[in-house]
Enzyme design. Structure first.
Site, PDB file in Angstrom:
ATOM      1  N   SER A 101     -13.026   5.162   9.499  1.00 45.01           N
ATOM      2  CA  SER A 101     -13.558   4.030   8.733  1.00 45.01           C
ATOM      3  C   SER A 101     -12.629   2.822   8.823  1.00 45.01           C
ATOM      4  CB  SER A 101     -13.767   4.416   7.265  1.00 45.01           C
ATOM      5  OG  SER A 101     -12.549   4.844   6.691  1.00 45.01           O
ATOM      6  N   LYS A 149      -7.193   1.283   1.275  1.00 43.35           N
ATOM      7  CA  LYS A 149      -5.928   0.732   0.779  1.00 43.35           C
ATOM      8  C   LYS A 149      -5.926  -0.771   0.487  1.00 43.35           C
ATOM      9  CE  LYS A 149      -4.069  -0.210   5.340  1.00 43.35           C
ATOM     10  NZ  LYS A 149      -2.930  -0.251   6.236  1.00 43.35           N
ATOM     11  N   ASP A 176      -0.176 -10.526  -7.503  1.00 41.79           N
ATOM     12  CA  ASP A 176       1.125 -10.291  -6.854  1.00 41.79           C
ATOM     13  C   ASP A 176       2.242 -10.239  -7.885  1.00 41.79           C
ATOM     14  OD1 ASP A 176       0.292 -10.071  -4.270  1.00 41.79           O
ATOM     15  OD2 ASP A 176       0.993 -12.044  -3.613  1.00 41.79           O
ATOM     16  N   TYR A 202      -6.956   0.190  -6.857  1.00 39.41           N
ATOM     17  CA  TYR A 202      -6.282   0.951  -5.798  1.00 39.41           C
ATOM     18  C   TYR A 202      -5.077   1.712  -6.365  1.00 39.41           C
ATOM     19  CZ  TYR A 202      -3.114   1.916  -1.957  1.00 39.41           C
ATOM     20  OH  TYR A 202      -2.233   2.531  -1.109  1.00 39.41           O
ATOM     21  N   TYR A 208      -2.661   3.759  10.708  1.00 41.50           N
ATOM     22  CA  TYR A 208      -1.339   3.166  11.006  1.00 41.50           C
ATOM     23  C   TYR A 208      -0.219   4.180  10.746  1.00 41.50           C
ATOM     24  CZ  TYR A 208       2.635  -0.054  10.235  1.00 41.50           C
ATOM     25  OH  TYR A 208       3.852  -0.683  10.246  1.00 41.50           O
ATOM     26  N   SER A 212       2.224   5.254  -3.538  1.00 45.52           N
ATOM     27  CA  SER A 212       2.578   3.877  -3.235  1.00 45.52           C
ATOM     28  C   SER A 212       3.445   3.308  -4.344  1.00 45.52           C
ATOM     29  CB  SER A 212       1.280   3.059  -3.135  1.00 45.52           C
ATOM     30  OG  SER A 212       1.577   1.682  -3.113  1.00 45.52           O
ATOM     31  N   ASN A 229       6.869  -1.164   1.464  1.00 48.84           N
ATOM     32  CA  ASN A 229       5.998  -1.958   2.354  1.00 48.84           C
ATOM     33  C   ASN A 229       6.203  -1.554   3.813  1.00 48.84           C
ATOM     34  OD1 ASN A 229       6.168  -3.468  -0.208  1.00 48.84           O
ATOM     35  ND2 ASN A 229       4.964  -5.007   0.875  1.00 48.84           N
ATOM     36  N   ASN A 255      -1.951  -8.193   4.689  1.00 51.19           N
ATOM     37  CA  ASN A 255      -0.508  -8.019   4.499  1.00 51.19           C
ATOM     38  C   ASN A 255       0.290  -9.024   5.321  1.00 51.19           C
ATOM     39  OD1 ASN A 255      -1.608  -4.797   4.367  1.00 51.19           O
ATOM     40  ND2 ASN A 255      -0.430  -5.606   2.667  1.00 51.19           N
ATOM     41  N   LYS A 266      -4.176   5.957  -6.876  1.00 50.54           N
ATOM     42  CA  LYS A 266      -2.939   6.648  -6.461  1.00 50.54           C
ATOM     43  C   LYS A 266      -2.328   7.385  -7.658  1.00 50.54           C
ATOM     44  CE  LYS A 266      -2.981   5.719  -2.170  1.00 50.54           C
ATOM     45  NZ  LYS A 266      -3.062   6.783  -1.167  1.00 50.54           N
TER      46      LYS A 266
END
Ligand code: NAD
Ligand code: WQD
Length: 339
Positions: free
Chosen positions: A35, A85, A297, A149, A12, A125, A179, A199, A153
């Site tokens: 992948s 990710k 979250d 994750y 992306y 991130s 984001n 997402n 990073k």
């Protein structure tokens, strides 16, 4: 003209960054193991730019593939985006994430050093900040990631701080994305999640196009104005431009530590504000229901983007309306993504 290696360039962020590199006149080599992406994204990159690029289907842990790239192409800088990710998946498959994201980065840095290539722009991130204070972060905030994750990073950031401190050849830009959302305005490239999107924006887009019945809003009891989570959504075109600005800054400055900047807008929006903006962009309501909070979250996460402006001369230009309109165009033109 300068050649840049983009790892993860079929993905992306990589496909949008590659478009801007080609448009700026760089030669680009993309190395991606596909992948989590499709080679068609690179065909679309060629279509948008009218330029060719080299593609190597390989893993960043494949040293001979890296050596081959560095031998065959006069690479002057690397943009390293290749990583796994998915936060939830990282909690259940920690070894896979540490191996892919941390070992993969180590292989790349070693092979860069071996080839005498020391200029690097790399994805980090906002997730490295975890949850602290008001939820607005500048780059001096403590690093306290709460997922596997996020720790991959932070580890890679630590490695880069250590190698920059011991070898002054390295010139590194660490970009902490907030984001990323949206798509190229042509509608030819965009985010193409595998299976159910994790997402918010791609999920909303799939509801709007009729692939899913409704959005689940994860909690409306957060301490925010409407009770839903606040995030700093940034248009992918702005994010991609941040990579070119970082490359430029590497060429200009003398860096003994990684140049570390947030890429965000500084303007947080709630889940319900995004739902409303998307409904306006697509001209119909986006059905949703409130469900329980998603474990892990945070309530609020947005950038203080001042340092990127100061050091890179970069700032986000696109607002939420453009993020939704461009996502919608991509989703309508490619209801099944690249497949
Ligand atoms: P993406 O999955 O679309 O792109 C990553 C690309 O890397 C994919 O094409 C995948 O096939 C490739 N890849 C993964 N592991 C590889 C390996 N070992 N060898 C070669 N290729 C490999 O994801 P994206 O959103 O474009 O993310 C790019 C980078 O930005 C990642 O490092 C990600 O962690 C980081 N990031 C993304 C977000 C986000 O929300 N999209 C936010 C912050 C940081
Ligand atoms: C945004 C908001 C959800 C989906 C993640 C990673 C982060 C970074 C970016 C890589 C939150 C809510 C979401 C849904 C919802 N990635 N939501 N229903 O969680 O801020 O960040 O992606 O580095 O590391 O953690 O992004 O888009 O998943 O969620 O209500 O179906 O939307 O609760 O408030 P997040 P997101």
């Amino acid at each position: 003209m300068k050649s840049v290696l983009v790892t993860g360039g079929a993905g992306y962020i990589g496909s949008h960054t590659t478009v801007q590199l080609l448009q700026a006149g760089f030669e680009v080599v993309v190395l991606d193991n596909l992948s989590n992406s499709h080679h068609k994204s690179l065909e679309r990159v060629r279509e948008i730019t009218g330029r060719d690029l080299s593609f190597v289907q390989a893993d960043v842990r494949d040293r001979s593939a890296l050596r081959d790239v560095f031998t065959k192409h006069p690479i002057s800088a690397v943009i390293h985006l290749a990583a796994l990710k998915a936060v939830g998946e990282s909690q259940t498959q920690p070894l896979r994430y540490y191996d892919n994201n941390v070992s993969g980065s180590l292989c790349l840095f070693e092979e860069m050093q071996r080839a005498g290539i020391y200029s690097l722009v790399i994805s980090s991130s906002a997730t490295v900040y975890g949850e602290q204070g008001t939820g607005q972060y500048d780059e001096r905030a403590t690093l306290a990631p709460t997922s596997v994750y996020g720790r991959t990073k932070r580890m890679v950031e630590d490695v880069l701080r250590d190698i920059c401190a011991t070898d002054s050849n390295w010139r590194v830009a660490l970009l902490r994305y907030f984001n990323p959302v949206g798509a190229h305005p042509s509608g030819l490239i965009g985010e193409d999640p595998n299976g159910t999107p994790n997402n918010l924006m791609p999920f909303i887009a799939q509801v709007a196009v009729g692939k899913r019945a409704k959005l689940s809003v994860f909690g409306n009891d957060y301490p925010t104005p409407d009770g839903t989570g606040l995030r700093d959504y940034i248009h992918i075109q702005d994010l991609a431009a941040g990579h070119l600005a970082a490359l430029d800054a590497l060429a200009q400055s003398d860096l003994s530590m990684p140049l570390t900047v947030n890429l965000g807008t500084g303007q947080p929006y709630s889940v319900l504000q995004v739902v409303q903006a998307f409904a306006t962009a697509c001209g119909k309501p986006v059905p949703y229901e409130i469900v329980d909070r998603r474990p892990g979250d945070v309530a609020v996460c947005y950038a203080d983007p001042a340092l990127a402006h100061k050091l890179l001369g970069w700032q986000a230009k696109h607002g939420l309306d453009a993020m939704c309109a461009d996502t919608w165009r991509w989703q309508q033109m490619n209801p099944d993504g690249y497949r």
